[in-house]
Design a protein around this motif. Sequence first.
Motif, PDB file in Angstrom:
ATOM      1  N   ALA A 153     -17.789 -17.192  19.361  1.00 38.99           N
ATOM      2  CA  ALA A 153     -18.363 -16.379  18.251  1.00 38.99           C
ATOM      3  C   ALA A 153     -17.705 -17.248  16.925  1.00 38.99           C
ATOM      4  O   ALA A 153     -18.295 -17.204  15.935  1.00 38.99           O
ATOM      5  CB  ALA A 153     -17.713 -15.039  18.140  1.00 38.99           C
ATOM      6  N   GLY A 154     -16.712 -18.186  17.073  1.00 34.54           N
ATOM      7  CA  GLY A 154     -16.165 -18.842  16.147  1.00 34.54           C
ATOM      8  C   GLY A 154     -16.405 -20.392  15.998  1.00 34.54           C
ATOM      9  O   GLY A 154     -16.170 -21.239  15.197  1.00 34.54           O
ATOM     10  N   PHE A 155     -17.015 -20.654  16.943  1.00 33.83           N
ATOM     11  CA  PHE A 155     -17.572 -22.275  17.057  1.00 33.83           C
ATOM     12  C   PHE A 155     -18.195 -22.877  15.861  1.00 33.83           C
ATOM     13  O   PHE A 155     -17.690 -23.735  15.326  1.00 33.83           O
ATOM     14  CB  PHE A 155     -18.533 -22.495  18.274  1.00 33.83           C
ATOM     15  CG  PHE A 155     -18.926 -23.801  18.519  1.00 33.83           C
ATOM     16  CD1 PHE A 155     -17.827 -24.629  18.815  1.00 33.83           C
ATOM     17  CD2 PHE A 155     -20.131 -24.078  18.182  1.00 33.83           C
ATOM     18  CE1 PHE A 155     -18.502 -26.203  18.858  1.00 33.83           C
ATOM     19  CE2 PHE A 155     -20.849 -25.540  18.055  1.00 33.83           C
ATOM     20  CZ  PHE A 155     -19.686 -26.623  18.531  1.00 33.83           C
ATOM     21  N   THR A 156     -19.229 -22.210  15.609  1.00 34.23           N
ATOM     22  CA  THR A 156     -19.985 -22.686  14.335  1.00 34.23           C
ATOM     23  C   THR A 156     -19.035 -22.677  13.021  1.00 34.23           C
ATOM     24  O   THR A 156     -18.925 -23.799  12.308  1.00 34.23           O
ATOM     25  CB  THR A 156     -21.021 -21.781  14.073  1.00 34.23           C
ATOM     26  OG1 THR A 156     -21.960 -21.828  15.040  1.00 34.23           O
ATOM     27  CG2 THR A 156     -21.827 -22.470  12.714  1.00 34.23           C
ATOM     28  N   GLY A 189     -10.657 -26.290  21.056  1.00 31.18           N
ATOM     29  CA  GLY A 189     -11.868 -25.842  21.588  1.00 31.18           C
ATOM     30  C   GLY A 189     -12.148 -24.505  21.179  1.00 31.18           C
ATOM     31  O   GLY A 189     -11.072 -23.639  20.345  1.00 31.18           O
ATOM     32  N   THR A 190     -13.158 -23.875  21.441  1.00 27.41           N
ATOM     33  CA  THR A 190     -14.189 -24.236  22.462  1.00 27.41           C
ATOM     34  C   THR A 190     -15.003 -25.195  21.874  1.00 27.41           C
ATOM     35  O   THR A 190     -15.064 -25.285  20.727  1.00 27.41           O
ATOM     36  CB  THR A 190     -15.020 -23.120  23.039  1.00 27.41           C
ATOM     37  OG1 THR A 190     -15.801 -23.401  24.060  1.00 27.41           O
ATOM     38  CG2 THR A 190     -15.630 -22.412  22.055  1.00 27.41           C
ATOM     39  N   HIS A 191     -16.043 -25.864  22.528  1.00 28.26           N
ATOM     40  CA  HIS A 191     -16.784 -27.048  21.947  1.00 28.26           C
ATOM     41  C   HIS A 191     -18.151 -26.740  21.971  1.00 28.26           C
ATOM     42  O   HIS A 191     -19.258 -27.770  21.895  1.00 28.26           O
ATOM     43  CB  HIS A 191     -16.305 -28.403  22.678  1.00 28.26           C
ATOM     44  CG  HIS A 191     -14.769 -28.872  22.431  1.00 28.26           C
ATOM     45  ND1 HIS A 191     -14.249 -29.118  21.242  1.00 28.26           N
ATOM     46  CD2 HIS A 191     -13.993 -28.557  23.379  1.00 28.26           C
ATOM     47  CE1 HIS A 191     -13.049 -29.154  21.466  1.00 28.26           C
ATOM     48  NE2 HIS A 191     -12.621 -28.919  22.635  1.00 28.26           N
ATOM     49  N   THR A 192     -18.416 -25.458  22.394  1.00 29.19           N
ATOM     50  CA  THR A 192     -19.879 -24.836  22.539  1.00 29.19           C
ATOM     51  C   THR A 192     -20.133 -23.603  22.198  1.00 29.19           C
ATOM     52  O   THR A 192     -18.893 -22.743  21.860  1.00 29.19           O
ATOM     53  CB  THR A 192     -20.721 -25.132  23.819  1.00 29.19           C
ATOM     54  OG1 THR A 192     -20.092 -24.115  24.840  1.00 29.19           O
ATOM     55  CG2 THR A 192     -20.319 -26.503  24.617  1.00 29.19           C
ATOM     56  N   THR A 193     -21.168 -23.026  22.051  1.00 29.96           N
ATOM     57  CA  THR A 193     -21.533 -21.560  21.718  1.00 29.96           C
ATOM     58  C   THR A 193     -21.640 -20.759  22.982  1.00 29.96           C
ATOM     59  O   THR A 193     -21.918 -19.661  22.889  1.00 29.96           O
ATOM     60  CB  THR A 193     -22.808 -21.485  20.824  1.00 29.96           C
ATOM     61  OG1 THR A 193     -23.899 -22.108  21.655  1.00 29.96           O
ATOM     62  CG2 THR A 193     -22.663 -21.807  19.548  1.00 29.96           C
ATOM     63  N   ASP A 194     -21.526 -21.428  24.253  1.00 36.13           N
ATOM     64  CA  ASP A 194     -21.409 -20.788  25.602  1.00 36.13           C
ATOM     65  C   ASP A 194     -20.312 -19.787  25.588  1.00 36.13           C
ATOM     66  O   ASP A 194     -19.264 -20.250  25.196  1.00 36.13           O
ATOM     67  CB  ASP A 194     -21.327 -21.786  26.640  1.00 36.13           C
ATOM     68  CG  ASP A 194     -22.503 -22.667  26.749  1.00 36.13           C
ATOM     69  OD1 ASP A 194     -23.744 -22.284  26.132  1.00 36.13           O
ATOM     70  OD2 ASP A 194     -22.357 -23.767  27.468  1.00 36.13           O
ATOM     71  N   SER A 195     -20.687 -18.586  26.030  1.00 34.50           N
ATOM     72  CA  SER A 195     -19.532 -17.542  26.050  1.00 34.50           C
ATOM     73  C   SER A 195     -18.329 -18.020  26.938  1.00 34.50           C
ATOM     74  O   SER A 195     -18.432 -18.589  27.976  1.00 34.50           O
ATOM     75  CB  SER A 195     -20.139 -16.195  26.853  1.00 34.50           C
ATOM     76  OG  SER A 195     -19.003 -15.179  26.827  1.00 34.50           O
ATOM     77  N   VAL A 196     -17.166 -17.805  26.261  1.00 40.03           N
ATOM     78  CA  VAL A 196     -15.844 -17.918  26.844  1.00 40.03           C
ATOM     79  C   VAL A 196     -14.916 -17.040  26.528  1.00 40.03           C
ATOM     80  O   VAL A 196     -15.055 -15.934  25.602  1.00 40.03           O
ATOM     81  CB  VAL A 196     -15.193 -19.550  26.139  1.00 40.03           C
ATOM     82  CG1 VAL A 196     -16.064 -20.720  26.578  1.00 40.03           C
ATOM     83  CG2 VAL A 196     -15.348 -19.333  24.752  1.00 40.03           C
TER      84      VAL A 196
END
Length: 146
Positions: free
Chosen positions: A14-17, A37-44
């Motif tokens: 949710a904070g990636f962008t 990280g994270t380095h994508t918008t994939d759920s983590v």
Amino acid sequence: MTTPHTIAIGGDHAGFTYKAELLNVLKDAGYTVKDFGTHTTDSVDYPDFAHPVAEAIERGEFDRGILICGSANGVAITANKHQNIRAAICWQEELAVLARQHNDANIVCIPARFIEVDLAKDIIDKFLTTDFEGGRHANRVNKMSC
């Protein structure tokens, strides 16, 4: 005013962008930044990023930290499990100033789903450029750890 030089940053999907945009702003302002990280918008899972940021601050490897998730609650709760971490959820500039002045907060937690990215930038600027007042506030901060 003592401006920090090294910043640890991390967050979940949710904070990636916001994190990606903030990294550029921080680097352009001359800060040394490490992205945990994270380095994508994939759920983590946010603890996988909040713990390493908090640990790096605890060890003194970085001056301050920034954590970003949807509400900021998860990353703040996680980071505050660490001794000597004072993570503050901030959704207004004044809260960032007070978190630094009165609480000597060393991590700011940004609720990406509730504020615009430009406000997040302003909050982080205040957080990074505001000093701890000490004095009566130091007595209170010294009583926080268990």
